[in-house]
Design an enzyme around this catalytic site. Structure first.
Site, PDB file in Angstrom:
ATOM      1  N   LYS A 134      -3.785   0.875   0.251  1.00  0.00           N
ATOM      2  CA  LYS A 134      -2.187   0.698  -0.883  1.00  0.00           C
ATOM      3  C   LYS A 134      -2.102  -0.480  -1.797  1.00  0.00           C
ATOM      4  O   LYS A 134      -1.771  -1.974  -0.624  1.00  0.00           O
ATOM      5  CB  LYS A 134      -0.890   1.169   0.444  1.00  0.00           C
ATOM      6  CG  LYS A 134      -0.124   1.009  -0.619  1.00  0.00           C
ATOM      7  CD  LYS A 134       1.146   1.578   0.182  1.00  0.00           C
ATOM      8  CE  LYS A 134       2.259   2.019  -0.327  1.00  0.00           C
ATOM      9  NZ  LYS A 134       3.724   2.209   0.492  1.00  0.00           N
ATOM     10  N   SER A 137       5.983   6.404  -0.469  1.00  0.00           N
ATOM     11  CA  SER A 137       5.910   6.235  -1.289  1.00  0.00           C
ATOM     12  C   SER A 137       4.621   5.071  -1.761  1.00  0.00           C
ATOM     13  O   SER A 137       3.680   5.337  -2.065  1.00  0.00           O
ATOM     14  CB  SER A 137       6.549   4.418  -1.342  1.00  0.00           C
ATOM     15  OG  SER A 137       5.846   3.304  -0.391  1.00  0.00           O
ATOM     16  N   SER A 187       7.572   6.655   4.431  1.00  0.00           N
ATOM     17  CA  SER A 187       6.643   6.303   3.419  1.00  0.00           C
ATOM     18  C   SER A 187       4.683   6.934   3.517  1.00  0.00           C
ATOM     19  O   SER A 187       3.962   6.560   2.659  1.00  0.00           O
ATOM     20  CB  SER A 187       6.399   5.050   2.133  1.00  0.00           C
ATOM     21  OG  SER A 187       8.032   5.034   1.717  1.00  0.00           O
TER      22      SER A 187
END
Lengths: 100, 485
Positions: B77, B152, B176
């Site tokens: 990420k 997310s 997330s």
């Protein structure tokens, strides 16, 4: 329940947060923040007398380590990422006004 | 190899049956074919990955074991710091920034032999549930590109679902990792707070943020968890002592385990009927496998959403005050003095959702409102922790839905922040309590898109959580549609 958030409140908070909002953003945020805060009315109404607040979920306190010198991040590498640097320091616009 | 488990890939490479370079090229070919449509990555690290893979192959040739993730491509990420490699948080504020150090998790997976294949897209600064809040454009769900991947960590979930990498790392502040895992049909785990170091994770809400694994199987998620878990002196909130072992009991089944189906989460606002039915079916399947399953009330969890959307923005408003255009990140040009420079830099650098959360948090912390909002939310956090404590006196793990429905169309929830926030209603309580939780695929909805079921455990309960998750994986109904090859 607290008074609903107003456009003036949002403008005040934007100043505190160092954000410049357009009039359109100001109106939009006022409505959207009001909706989230209205959802929070459920917890505003709760009786929490005698309940201590939790800032951190797990019981970790007073984390200590041996005072040993270790290498930090490389200064040149850090300064290379700065928007402006000069003589080994971060360069910023004027902070103080002209001397009288 | 792009459909193979990470454990098999690492095994084949360690035994010299496959090369890391060959495995990488297969994955890069897959990225080349599908990435233009999916946009899982902000940056594909082709050259760095080729260098790393060549080093792994050279180590194997010398008779050196590269480690448990030998040659396994991993997607990171883009809020995890990678030294000298752009780390943007999908924000204009950090576009082009190259961190001067690696996050501890990045160092750990690299030391275990993994090959970082790219930095994945996210909602800006991890604020969102659809990956539509990225400054660099949305990620699309590989199972249906008209739908969101969740968020997310939507880029990480999509990368694993699309076969770009068998493993990925994400971060989970209110769901997330788990919600995008559910929407993309993969496994996603939020560890116990403090079990995985947050050093080098760009901070959103520090008392809630945790890094965790994505994988296509529970076993692979356990493999990655066991690599990244452990104490780190560079993170003062990191727990001392040996971490729980996720892979310790994967084959043990659930005979005699006590599983509680959480009444308030099964009945949470906005859940679709098929989500509720799926979760109940998962509970029944565990009961058939020998678990003692009962419904249990964890009353204060109904206040989780309200408490979270005061606490997380409050912490974010403080954390994001560091973006002032002075030391790194975006600086506006032409400002007359330093205050104007701060205001212009922040107003240009942040997108609307980040501004909204900073505003909400600043308001919740401001004079006159602190007690009513932030203070009250912290007390509710105590109530949630207490109610979980009571439940875990009678149950080993708890069960709930992960997300309110299957993946929704792009644009469906962008106009109404509160509707978007409701995606996290079942995942938030574990973050507030600091507990581990994970999403496991459980069949599909009427639209053929995946559903997920959430396993929750008490602090440091990862071993039993993965044990139940592995059982659910074996019992799960067939997945719906497949990713196009």
């Amino acid at each position: 329940m607290a008074t609903p958030i107003s456009t003036a409140d949002v403008a005040h908070v934007a100043r505190l947060a160092r954000l410049a909002l357009s009039d359109e953003e100001l109106d939009q945020f006022t409505g959207q923040l009001a909706a989230v805060l209205a959802h929070a009315a459920d917890i505003e109404a709760l009786d929490t007398a005698g309940v201590p607040p939790t800032a951190h979920a797990l019981p970790i306190h007073n984390v200590l380590r041996d005072d040993v010198v270790v290498a930090g991040v490389d200064r040149e590498e850090v300064l290379a990422q700065a928007p402006a640097a000069e003589s080994g320091r971060f360069r910023v616009p004027r902070i103080l006004g002209e001397a009288p | 190899m792009t459909a193979n488990p990470a454990a098999d890939i690492a095994g084949a490479i360690r035994r010299g049956e496959k090369t890391a370079s060959g495995v990488l090229e297969e994955h890069l070919a897959r990225v080349q074919a599908r990435e233009p449509e999916i946009h899982a990555f902000n940056l594909v690290l082709e050259e760095n990955a080729r260098d790393t893979a060549a080093q792994i192959d050279a180590a194997v040739a010398r008779g050196v074991d590269p480690g448990p993730l030998a040659g396994v491509p991993i997607a990171l990420k883009d809020n995890l710091c990678t030294r000298g490699v752009p780390t943007t948080c999908s924000s204009r504020m950090l576009a082009g920034w190259r961190p001067p150090y690696d996050a501890t998790v990045v160092a750990r997976v690299t030391a275990a032999g993994a090959v970082a294949i790219g930095k994945t897209n996210l909602d800006e600064f991890a604020m969102g549930s659809s990956t539509e809040n990225s400054a660099f454009g949305p990620t699309r769900n590989p199972l249906d590109p008209s739908r969101v991947p969740g968020g997310s960590s939507g880029g990480s979930a999509a990368a694993v679902a699309a076969g770009f990498a068998p493993l990925a790392l994400g971060s989970d502040t209110g769901g997330s990792i788990r919600q995008p895992a559910a929407l993309c049909g993969v496994v996603g785990t939020k560890p116990t707070y403090g079990v995985v170091s947050r050093y080098g994770l760009v901070a959103f809400a520090s008392s809630l943020d945790q890094i965790g694994p994505f994988a296509r199987s529970v076993g692979d998620a356990a493999l990655l968890f066991d690599v990244i878990a452990g104490h780190d002196p560079a993170d003062s909130t990191s727990l001392a002592g040996a971490p729980p072992v996720a892979s310790a009991a994967l084959e043990h089944g659930v005979d005699g385990l006590r599983v509680g189906l959480v009444t308030e989460l099964v009945g949470a606002e906005g859940l679709s009927g098929e989500v509720v039915a799926g979760t109940r079916a998962a509970a029944e399947a565990l009961a058939s496998a020998g678990a003692k399953v009962e419904e249990v009330s964890v009353p204060a969890t109904v206040y989780g959403l309200s408490a979270y959307y005061l606490i997380a923005p409050a912490e974010a408003s403080s954390n994001l005050s560091r973006y002032d255009g002075v030391r790194y990140g975006h600086r506006a040009t032409g400002a007359a003095d330093i205050t104007d420079m701060y205001i212009a830099s922040r107003s240009e650098g942040f997108g609307p959702e980040v501004k909204r959360r900073i505003m909400l948090g600043t308001y919740a912390l401001s004079a006159g409102y602190y007690d009513a909002y932030y203070g009250q939310a912290q007390k509710v956090r105590t109530l949630i922790i207490r109610d979980f404590e009571v439940a875990y006196q009678s149950f080993d793990v708890l069960l709930s839905p992960t997300a309110p429905g299957t993946a929704f169309p792009l644009g469906a929830k962008t106009a109404d922040p509160l509707l978007m926030y409701l995606n996290d209603v079942c995942t938030i309580p574990s973050n507030l309590a600091g507990h581990p939780a994970m999403s496991v695929p459980w069949g599909a909805g009427a639209d053929g898109l995946p559903l997920g079921v959430q396993v929750l455990a008490p602090a440091l309960g990862e071993t039993v959580m993965f044990q139940v998750a592995a059982t659910l994986e074996r019992l799960a109904p067939a997945a719906g549609r497949k990713v196009e090859s």
